[in-house]
Design a protein around this motif. Structure first.
Motif, short mmCIF file in Angstrom:
data_model
loop_
_atom_site.label_atom_id
_atom_site.label_comp_id
_atom_site.label_asym_id
_atom_site.label_seq_id
_atom_site.Cartn_x
_atom_site.Cartn_y
_atom_site.Cartn_z
N GLY A 96 0.28 9.88 7.46
CA GLY A 96 -0.80 8.97 7.78
C GLY A 96 -2.02 9.27 6.94
O GLY A 96 -2.35 10.42 6.69
N TYR A 137 0.85 -1.18 0.00
CA TYR A 137 0.00 0.00 0.00
C TYR A 137 0.88 1.23 0.00
O TYR A 137 2.05 1.18 0.38
CB TYR A 137 -0.96 0.01 1.19
CG TYR A 137 -0.33 0.30 2.54
CD1 TYR A 137 -0.49 1.54 3.16
CD2 TYR A 137 0.44 -0.66 3.20
CE1 TYR A 137 0.08 1.81 4.39
CE2 TYR A 137 1.00 -0.40 4.43
CZ TYR A 137 0.83 0.84 5.02
OH TYR A 137 1.40 1.11 6.24
N TRP A 138 0.30 2.35 -0.46
CA TRP A 138 1.03 3.61 -0.45
C TRP A 138 0.95 4.20 0.94
O TRP A 138 -0.12 4.34 1.53
CB TRP A 138 0.42 4.59 -1.46
CG TRP A 138 1.14 5.89 -1.46
CD1 TRP A 138 2.37 6.16 -1.99
CD2 TRP A 138 0.68 7.12 -0.87
NE1 TRP A 138 2.69 7.47 -1.78
CE2 TRP A 138 1.68 8.09 -1.10
CE3 TRP A 138 -0.47 7.49 -0.20
CZ2 TRP A 138 1.56 9.40 -0.66
CZ3 TRP A 138 -0.59 8.81 0.25
CH2 TRP A 138 0.42 9.74 0.00
N GLU A 139 2.11 4.54 1.52
CA GLU A 139 2.18 5.00 2.89
C GLU A 139 2.55 6.48 2.94
O GLU A 139 3.65 6.86 2.55
CB GLU A 139 3.20 4.18 3.68
CG GLU A 139 3.25 4.51 5.15
CD GLU A 139 4.20 3.60 5.92
OE1 GLU A 139 4.26 3.75 7.15
OE2 GLU A 139 4.86 2.77 5.29
N SER A 140 1.64 7.28 3.42
CA SER A 140 1.91 8.70 3.61
C SER A 140 2.70 8.90 4.89
O SER A 140 2.39 8.27 5.91
CB SER A 140 0.59 9.49 3.69
OG SER A 140 0.82 10.80 4.19
N GLN A 141 3.67 9.78 4.87
CA GLN A 141 4.43 10.05 6.10
C GLN A 141 3.56 10.74 7.14
O GLN A 141 3.87 10.74 8.33
CB GLN A 141 5.65 10.92 5.79
CG GLN A 141 5.33 12.37 5.42
CD GLN A 141 6.59 13.18 5.16
OE1 GLN A 141 7.39 12.83 4.31
NE2 GLN A 141 6.76 14.26 5.91
N LEU A 151 -3.24 -2.52 6.44
CA LEU A 151 -2.43 -3.18 7.46
C LEU A 151 -3.19 -4.29 8.18
O LEU A 151 -2.59 -5.22 8.70
CB LEU A 151 -1.93 -2.15 8.48
CG LEU A 151 -0.90 -1.15 7.98
CD1 LEU A 151 -0.69 -0.03 9.00
CD2 LEU A 151 0.41 -1.86 7.68
N ASP A 154 -5.45 4.34 3.14
CA ASP A 154 -4.34 3.47 2.75
C ASP A 154 -3.93 2.57 3.90
O ASP A 154 -3.64 1.38 3.71
CB ASP A 154 -3.15 4.31 2.29
CG ASP A 154 -3.45 5.12 1.05
OD1 ASP A 154 -3.84 4.52 0.04
OD2 ASP A 154 -3.31 6.36 1.09
N ASP A 155 -3.91 3.14 5.11
CA ASP A 155 -3.41 2.39 6.27
C ASP A 155 -4.28 1.20 6.64
O ASP A 155 -3.81 0.27 7.30
CB ASP A 155 -3.30 3.33 7.48
CG ASP A 155 -2.29 4.45 7.26
OD1 ASP A 155 -1.46 4.33 6.34
OD2 ASP A 155 -2.33 5.45 8.02
#
Length: 309
Positions: free
Chosen positions: A11, A5-9, A19, A15-16
């Motif tokens: 959050g 998945y694409w993870e934004s710094q 997990l 996307d999260d």
């Protein structure tokens, strides 16, 4: 398998949720086929994001930015379904494989059985708006609860489920609202909001992406988005740091006194537009259509279990 998945710094709950969602939908998937990448929720069918090497199992991902990867080698790409018909056309698979965004399945999880309504109206901005905007204060002035998309994913989703109405700039704010049968209104603060991916998902459930325009709330937000704020064009005004499909910026320090008051005064158009959006006619897909799409996705999961477990 390994989930991708694409993870934004900063959050981003949409996307999260990868997990933990797949542990519910495909229990034990992490222990089988360690060479396979599970490409699930998110706009990640992008040649610049996904690794070129290795096998991929695509379950509901979407296209929306850049160029799609070359997915013709079926020894490397097992495409079971994608987010919607627009993605299916872009990546060259049959339209019927555009089933739905897998995030709708979150509503079936036992973690979210408490749906007692605690919030009358709530706003879920795009994470980029949350980084540089004044949206908590705007929401307070407009009489809405604020849901920060950068928060812990389950907490964000629980608050969406416990709302009576969701105003959503975040696409997954609308997707989760619809999945929990919470009426929603789409809004947009700038051209940065990708209408392609919204229309892709909306087509699967028979709803429309017809966002109401909400003015940007701060100068910093306009700089982030390369947009206009009170007649000033900030396109190219700040250096951007590539981060998947958006940019990373530092949050502006808080202000006080007269400058603080002026900042809030400049956000009055945002407040008025958000207040109006919260009273617009909301949307909600039909129970029948949602059940049908979830049943089709369950059938896809059964096929994956037979093939990989």
């Amino acid at each position: 398998m390994k989930p991708y998945y694409w993870e934004s710094q900063h959050g981003n709950f949409g996307d999260d949720l990868n997990l933990w969602l797949w542990d519910f939908l495909l229990p034990g998937f992490r222990e089988v086929h360690p060479d396979v990448l599970l490409v699930g929720v998110g706009t990640v069918l992008n040649s610049a994001l996904l690794p070129k090497e290795g096998r991929k199992l695509v379950l509901g991902s979407g296209f929306g930015y850049g160029s799609p990867p070359d997915m013709r080698d079926r020894d490397l790409w097992d495409i079971r379904c994608v987010r919607g018909p627009l993605t299916a056309e872009k990546v060259g698979v049959r339209e019927e494989l555009g089933i739905v965004d897998p995030a709708v399945m979150v509503a079936d999880m036992p973690d979210f059985t408490d749906r007692l309504k605690r919030y009358k109206r709530a706003f879920v901005p795009h994470w980029e708006s949350a980084v540089a905007g004044l949206w908590p204060a705007v929401c307070k002035a407009a009489g809405l609860d604020y849901i920060d998309p950068r928060g812990e994913a389950k907490a964000v989703i629980r608050k969406i489920a416990q709302s009576e109405l969701i105003v959503a700039e975040s696409m997954h704010g609308a997707i989760l609202a619809d999945a929990f049968r919470v009426p929603w209104v789409a809004v947009s603060t700038s051209a940065n909001i990708n209408s392609f991916k919204w229309r892709d998902w909306a087509a699967t459930l028979g709803v429309e992406h017809r966002p109401r325009r909400i003015p940007i709330s701060t100068r910093a937000e306009a700089i982030v988005k390369g947009a206009r704020f009170w007649g000033v064009d900030y396109e190219g005004a700040a250096p951007a740091v590539a981060e998947g499909n958006a940019v990373a910026v530092a949050e502006a320090p808080p202000r006080s006194g007269l400058r603080h008051a002026a900042k809030h005064a400049l956000a009055v158009p945002s407040t008025l537009a958000l207040w109006q959006a919260a009273r617009a006619e909301p949307q909600l897909s039909s129970d029948t259509r949602l059940r049908e799409r979830k049943a089709r996705f369950h059938a896809v999961l059964e096929g994956v279990r037979r093939a990989y477990f």
